[in-house]
Write a protein that holds these residues in place. Structure first.
Motif, PDB file in Angstrom:
ATOM      1  N   PRO A 143     -12.173   3.549  -1.614  1.00  0.00           N
ATOM      2  CA  PRO A 143     -10.507   3.976  -1.275  1.00  0.00           C
ATOM      3  C   PRO A 143     -10.141   3.538   0.045  1.00  0.00           C
ATOM      4  O   PRO A 143     -10.959   3.924   0.955  1.00  0.00           O
ATOM      5  CB  PRO A 143     -10.394   5.367  -1.469  1.00  0.00           C
ATOM      6  N   GLU A 144      -8.954   3.318   0.189  1.00  0.00           N
ATOM      7  CA  GLU A 144      -8.515   3.391   1.649  1.00  0.00           C
ATOM      8  C   GLU A 144      -8.232   4.620   2.124  1.00  0.00           C
ATOM      9  O   GLU A 144      -8.100   5.732   1.351  1.00  0.00           O
ATOM     10  CB  GLU A 144      -7.016   2.488   1.606  1.00  0.00           C
ATOM     11  N   LEU A 145      -8.076   4.603   3.474  1.00  0.00           N
ATOM     12  CA  LEU A 145      -7.908   5.895   4.043  1.00  0.00           C
ATOM     13  C   LEU A 145      -6.920   6.969   3.491  1.00  0.00           C
ATOM     14  O   LEU A 145      -6.720   7.865   3.139  1.00  0.00           O
ATOM     15  CB  LEU A 145      -7.732   5.910   5.791  1.00  0.00           C
ATOM     16  N   GLU A 147      -5.425   6.361   0.722  1.00  0.00           N
ATOM     17  CA  GLU A 147      -5.483   6.748  -0.611  1.00  0.00           C
ATOM     18  C   GLU A 147      -6.206   8.289  -0.731  1.00  0.00           C
ATOM     19  O   GLU A 147      -5.958   9.243  -1.618  1.00  0.00           O
ATOM     20  CB  GLU A 147      -6.338   5.789  -1.369  1.00  0.00           C
ATOM     21  N   GLU A 148      -7.395   8.530   0.156  1.00  0.00           N
ATOM     22  CA  GLU A 148      -8.009   9.599   0.204  1.00  0.00           C
ATOM     23  C   GLU A 148      -7.018  10.768   0.941  1.00  0.00           C
ATOM     24  O   GLU A 148      -7.121  11.905   0.115  1.00  0.00           O
ATOM     25  CB  GLU A 148      -9.204   9.534   1.292  1.00  0.00           C
ATOM     26  N   ILE A 149      -6.376  10.402   1.620  1.00  0.00           N
ATOM     27  CA  ILE A 149      -5.127  11.574   2.034  1.00  0.00           C
ATOM     28  C   ILE A 149      -4.378  11.901   0.953  1.00  0.00           C
ATOM     29  O   ILE A 149      -4.061  13.192   0.711  1.00  0.00           O
ATOM     30  CB  ILE A 149      -4.613  11.064   3.186  1.00  0.00           C
ATOM     31  N   ALA A 151      -4.691  11.604  -2.155  1.00  0.00           N
ATOM     32  CA  ALA A 151      -5.373  12.494  -3.165  1.00  0.00           C
ATOM     33  C   ALA A 151      -5.538  13.929  -2.956  1.00  0.00           C
ATOM     34  O   ALA A 151      -5.333  14.989  -3.425  1.00  0.00           O
ATOM     35  CB  ALA A 151      -6.883  11.834  -3.482  1.00  0.00           C
ATOM     36  N   ASP A 152      -5.917  14.092  -1.595  1.00  0.00           N
ATOM     37  CA  ASP A 152      -5.909  15.521  -0.909  1.00  0.00           C
ATOM     38  C   ASP A 152      -4.477  16.253  -0.930  1.00  0.00           C
ATOM     39  O   ASP A 152      -4.626  17.451  -1.302  1.00  0.00           O
ATOM     40  CB  ASP A 152      -6.256  15.621   0.641  1.00  0.00           C
ATOM     41  N   GLU A 168       0.052  16.370   4.155  1.00  0.00           N
ATOM     42  CA  GLU A 168      -0.776  15.114   3.693  1.00  0.00           C
ATOM     43  C   GLU A 168      -0.100  13.944   3.143  1.00  0.00           C
ATOM     44  O   GLU A 168      -0.316  13.001   3.428  1.00  0.00           O
ATOM     45  CB  GLU A 168      -1.810  15.816   2.856  1.00  0.00           C
TER      46      GLU A 168
END
Length: 295
Positions: A143-145, A147-149, A151-152, A168
Motif C-alpha cells: 500500500p501507498e502511505l 492508503e495506510e493512513i 485505513a487507520d 488521519e
C-alpha cells in the motif's frame, strides 16, 4: 516473560497473563441450587455479568493505555469486548474467596470482518471480475502511505475515536495530494520542498485541488464534484480545530457550527476516497501531470 534474542542488547519484558478482580456488595445472595436445577443460579449471574464485564474491560484498558502512552510501549492496543474469552466466562467467588459452582458458561464469536458501519464506503469483492485480487495474490500488494493512513482513519471511525479519524483523514488527503503535485524528481517539487522548509510557502490542499488544479491540469475537483469538495473543505476546518484545540466541530460557509459525529465522518470518508480516486485515476490528473513534467 523475558525474551532476548542472540545479539540483542536489551531484553524484552512481556505480560502473558493479567488477573482482574471485580467485586461489590450484592444485596441479594445467589440462590441455592442443585445439580438437577441450576436455572435460578444461572439467571442470577447472567443478570450481573454485563456490569462486571464492563468494569473489568475498563480496568485492563486503562493499564494498557498507561503503558502505551506514558511508558511508550509499542504494539499495545485496547482489548475489544469480544476478543478475550475470560471476560465472558469469569470465575465467580464469594466474599471468602470460595469459587461458586454451577455458573453459566458461554461461547463467543469474534466480530466478523466485513460487517461495517452503515454508509461507509467499503468495497465488496467483485465476483464478476477477480483479476485484481488474483494479481494481489500473485504479486503482493504494497500500500501507498496515504492508503495506510486512510485505513487507520477508518479503524478510528469504527473505534469511535473521532478526533483521530479527522486528523488521519486529513493527513491521508494531504500526503496524496502533495505527492501528486510535487514529486521530488521534478524541478517544481524541489523548489516547493525548499520553500516549505524555509517557511516561505504554505500550500493548502483546498487550493491545490481547485484553482491550482484548474491552472495546471485544466481540471478542478470542485468542478468534478462540488459536494465532495465542500466535504474536504470542512474536513480541513475540523482538522485545524482538532489539532489546535482538541475540539470536534467546524463552521460552514455561513458561520454555523456543526459537531463532528459518525454521520459526518461517513460523508467525509466517502469524499476522501472519491478525491483519491480522482487524483490517481488512469488518464486523469496523473497522466496529464507526467506529460507536463516530462515536457
Amino acid at each position: 516473560m523475558v525474551l532476548k534474542k542472540r545479539g540483542d542488547q536489551y531484553p524484552i519484558f512481556g505480560c502473558i497473563r493479567t488477573r482482574i478482580l471485580v467485586s461489590r456488595d450484592e444485596i441479594v445472595a445467589p440462590p441455592e441450587t442443585s445439580e438437577e436445577d441450576t436455572s435460578a443460579s444461572l439467571q442470577y449471574f447472567l443478570d450481573r455479568t454485563g456490569e462486571y464485564q464492563k468494569v473489568a474491560l475498563s480496568a485492563v484498558n486503562r493499564v494498557i493505555r498507561y503503558f502505551r502512552y506514558k511508558l511508550h510501549s509499542p504494539l499495545l492496543h485496547d482489548i475489544e469486548f469480544y476478543s478475550q474469552e475470560p471476560f465472558h466466562n469469569p470465575k465467580w467467588m464469594d466474599e471468602n474467596g470460595n469459587e461458586i459452582a454451577n455458573v453459566l458458561r458461554t461461547s463467543i464469536t469474534p466480530p466478523i470482518p466485513g460487517i461495517s458501519i452503515g454508509g461507509l464506503d467499503i468495497g465488496a469483492l467483485p465476483h464478476d471480475n477477480l483479476a485484481e485480487i488474483d494479481d494481489a495474490i500473485q504479486n503482493g500488494y504494497l500500500p501507498e502511505l496515504y492508503e495506510e493512513i486512510l485505513a487507520d482513519a477508518q479503524d478510528a471511525i469504527f473505534q469511535e475515536n473521532y478526533r483521530r479519524a479527522v486528523l488521519e483523514l486529513a493527513i491521508a488527503v494531504e500526503v496524496l495530494t502533495k505527492s501528486i503535485y510535487f514529486e521530488r524528481e521534478t524541478v517544481s517539487g524541489a523548489a516547493i520542498d525548499y520553500l516549505e522548509d524555509k517557511g516561505r510557502v504554505n500550500l493548502k490542499v483546498i487550493e491545490l485541488i481547485d484553482p491550482v488544479a484548474k491552472q495546471v491540469f485544466g481540471r478542478s475537483f470542485k468542478e468534478f464534484d462540488r459536494d465532495a469538495f465542500n466535504s474536504i473543505d470542512y474536513l480541513f476546518r475540523a482538522r485545524n480545530k482538532a489539532a489546535h484545540r482538541g475540539e470536534l466541530f467546524y463552521r460552514d460557509d455561513q458561520g454555523e457550527v456543526h459537531k463532528v459525529d459518525v454521520t459526518v465522518l461517513i460523508v467525509w470518508q466517502k469524499s476522501v476516497i472519491k478525491l483519491c480516486q480522482w487524483l490517481t485515476s488512469d488518464g486523469h490528473v496523473t497522466k496529464d501531470y507526467e506529460s507536463k513534467t516530462s515536457a
